[in-house]
Design a protein around this motif. Structure first.
Motif, PDB file in Angstrom:
ATOM      1  N   TYR A 140       0.382  35.632  30.196  1.00  0.00           N
ATOM      2  CA  TYR A 140       1.703  36.255  30.093  1.00  0.00           C
ATOM      3  C   TYR A 140       2.170  36.762  31.464  1.00  0.00           C
ATOM      4  O   TYR A 140       3.344  36.592  31.831  1.00  0.00           O
ATOM      5  N   ALA A 158       4.359  32.752  25.495  1.00  0.00           N
ATOM      6  CA  ALA A 158       3.304  33.556  26.114  1.00  0.00           C
ATOM      7  C   ALA A 158       3.223  34.942  25.476  1.00  0.00           C
ATOM      8  O   ALA A 158       2.130  35.482  25.264  1.00  0.00           O
ATOM      9  N   ALA A 159       4.408  35.524  25.169  1.00  0.00           N
ATOM     10  CA  ALA A 159       4.414  36.845  24.528  1.00  0.00           C
ATOM     11  C   ALA A 159       3.809  36.777  23.132  1.00  0.00           C
ATOM     12  O   ALA A 159       3.030  37.643  22.719  1.00  0.00           O
ATOM     13  N   ARG A 177       0.078  36.494  23.342  1.00  0.00           N
ATOM     14  CA  ARG A 177      -0.564  37.764  23.691  1.00  0.00           C
ATOM     15  C   ARG A 177      -0.583  38.714  22.492  1.00  0.00           C
ATOM     16  O   ARG A 177      -1.620  39.344  22.213  1.00  0.00           O
ATOM     17  N   ARG A 202      -3.284  37.819  28.234  1.00  0.00           N
ATOM     18  CA  ARG A 202      -2.598  38.756  29.124  1.00  0.00           C
ATOM     19  C   ARG A 202      -2.398  38.145  30.512  1.00  0.00           C
ATOM     20  O   ARG A 202      -1.332  38.309  31.131  1.00  0.00           O
TER      21      ARG A 202
END
Length: 442
Positions: free
Chosen positions: A387, A407-408, A411, A384
């Motif tokens: 992100y 990054a998404a 996560r 998190r």
């Protein structure tokens, strides 16, 4: 800049808490307690064991009634032909008229008063068999509950995974639209667009496989629980918030040694072998019984000429019976039964050792699941944070869209692994109950 802001907002929306898994069929919310109740009530796998308990109960009553007296009655009518008197040298003979209508009636009662322990042993054996049938039912219930629990938690995991893939697909579709627009403006290579189209196709294929897996798991679980066709089972999400006990390994071992239906069955098998030994020894002892009889016969044919009258007589007495062949047959049978008892003892000892090993391994996995949860919680925290940093950089045109998607994805993957880690704790806890044989008590 506007496109980047829209894409960032879309990614944030995709990372919101998941919605319920959509289904066209009727959903059936199900708690773990309801799961076990339905499995006990509707599973066809338990019906033979339930019938076996009832059968064993009848066997106990039958063995007890063997102590009651044996009562036999017989009634017959007959037609008697004329007799013939013949000389000893067979030289000549003469006709001997006889009454032609005969009747026989007999009532006999036998009450065993001593059988060398055979009757008591048979009753004791039937009671042990009845208890063994009850332990068989408990062991089968343990297995059915664990099977249903496996379907239930697998369904939970697959639904989490499907939600992740749904989000990934929507993210990929949004990204593709942005990339195609850039490619049309000549600021992005077509090869990059093709690569994301292949990624989208692979994601959609995996989603189809997940949906098929969910359908199979849901059907298996609904069938096991006796639910109507088309029912979609919805696992209880509050299950992950439960605080589960963390008893030490010794406590689990003691539970298994004292409560496991499988170990109890093996102990009962040893007890039944010892009872069989007593039954074999009983054949070396005499049987004593009270006997009484009433006879009403006619005509009286032992007289010459026969007497056309009925003859009634009765008697009461004590009978003793001894099987002499048991003196040379029983010792071998007794030795064989003693070896069977020893074999059952050895099987029980081995089973206790194996149970100790699997409890140790199961307890280790249970503690390991808590360690895994702590690691997953840290991973989610870091994912998190990562992100948030990438999203801020992307909004300021300091990062590529691929960096934001990576990054998404990281996560989302971390979050689903965290949910699955919580599910794994529940699974490992109830697996310990299954290994200890106490799941059927929950």
């Amino acid at each position: 800049m506007k496109k980047r802001t829209l894409l960032t907002a879309s990614l944030a929306l995709m990372l919101c808490p998941p919605l319920a898994y959509a289904q066209t069929d009727a959903r059936h919310p199900l708690t773990l307690e309801q799961l076990f109740t339905l499995a006990d009530r509707n599973s066809k796998s338990l019906r033979p064991a339930v019938t076996g308990v009832a059968e064993a109960g009848q066997a106990v009553e039958a063995a007890q009634r063997a102590r009651l007296p044996d009562i036999n009655a017989s009634l017959s009518g007959s037609f008697l032909g004329n007799g013939c008197l013949i000389d000893r040298d067979l030289g000549s003979g003469m006709k001997a008229p006889m009454p032609h209508w005969g009747n026989n009636f007999a009532l006999e009662v036998t009450q065993v008063i001593y059988a060398g322990g055979a009757l008591d042993g048979a009753v004791a054996l039937s009671r042990l068999q009845a208890e063994s049938a009850r332990q068989t039912l408990a062991a089968d219930r343990n297995k059915v509950r664990f099977l249903a629990l496996g379907y239930y938690l697998d369904l939970f995991k697959q639904q989490n995974l499907l939600q992740v893939y749904d989000r990934h697909i929507e993210l990929t579709q949004r990204t593709l639209r942005d990339m195609r627009a850039r490619s049309a403006q000549g600021i992005m290579l077509k090869n990059d667009v093709t690569r994301y189209e292949l990624l989208l196709a692979q994601l959609e294929l995996t989603r189809t496989q997940l949906r098929n897996t969910l359908g199979i798991l849901n059907h298996d679980l609904a069938t096991t629980l006796g639910l109507p066709d088309g029912t979609v089972v919805a696992p209880d999400t509050t299950l992950l918030q439960r605080s589960l006990p963390t008893d030490d390994r010794t406590c689990w071992l003691e539970r298994a040694q004292t409560q496991s239906p499988t170990l109890r069955q093996l102990d009962l098998a040893t007890a039944m072998s010892r009872t069989q030994e007593k039954l074999v020894r009983s054949s070396l002892r005499p049987q004593v019984a009270l006997v009484a009889a009433e006879h009403f016969d006619g005509p009286i044919t032992i007289e010459v000429p026969p007497i056309d009258k009925n003859f009634n007589y009765w008697y009461v007495g004590l009978g003793v019976k001894y099987n002499l062949s048991a003196l040379f047959k029983t010792p071998k049978s007794l030795r064989r039964q003693q070896l069977a008892t020893r074999r059952n003892q050895e099987i029980a000892e081995d089973a206790r050792e194996q149970t100790s090993l699997v409890i140790h391994a199961g307890y280790t996995r249970y503690r390991e699941a808590y360690e895994q949860l702590r690691t997953r919680e840290k991973s989610v925290e870091l994912a998190r944070q990562n992100y948030d940093v990438i999203a801020h950089r992307y909004a300021n045109e300091l990062a590529l869209v691929t960096d934001l998607l990576d990054a998404a994805n990281a996560r989302l993957s971390a979050e689903v692994e965290l949910a699955n880690a919580r599910i794994d704790i529940v699974y490992q806890y109830y697996k310990l109950h299954y290994l200890a044989g106490t799941l059927q008590d929950n």
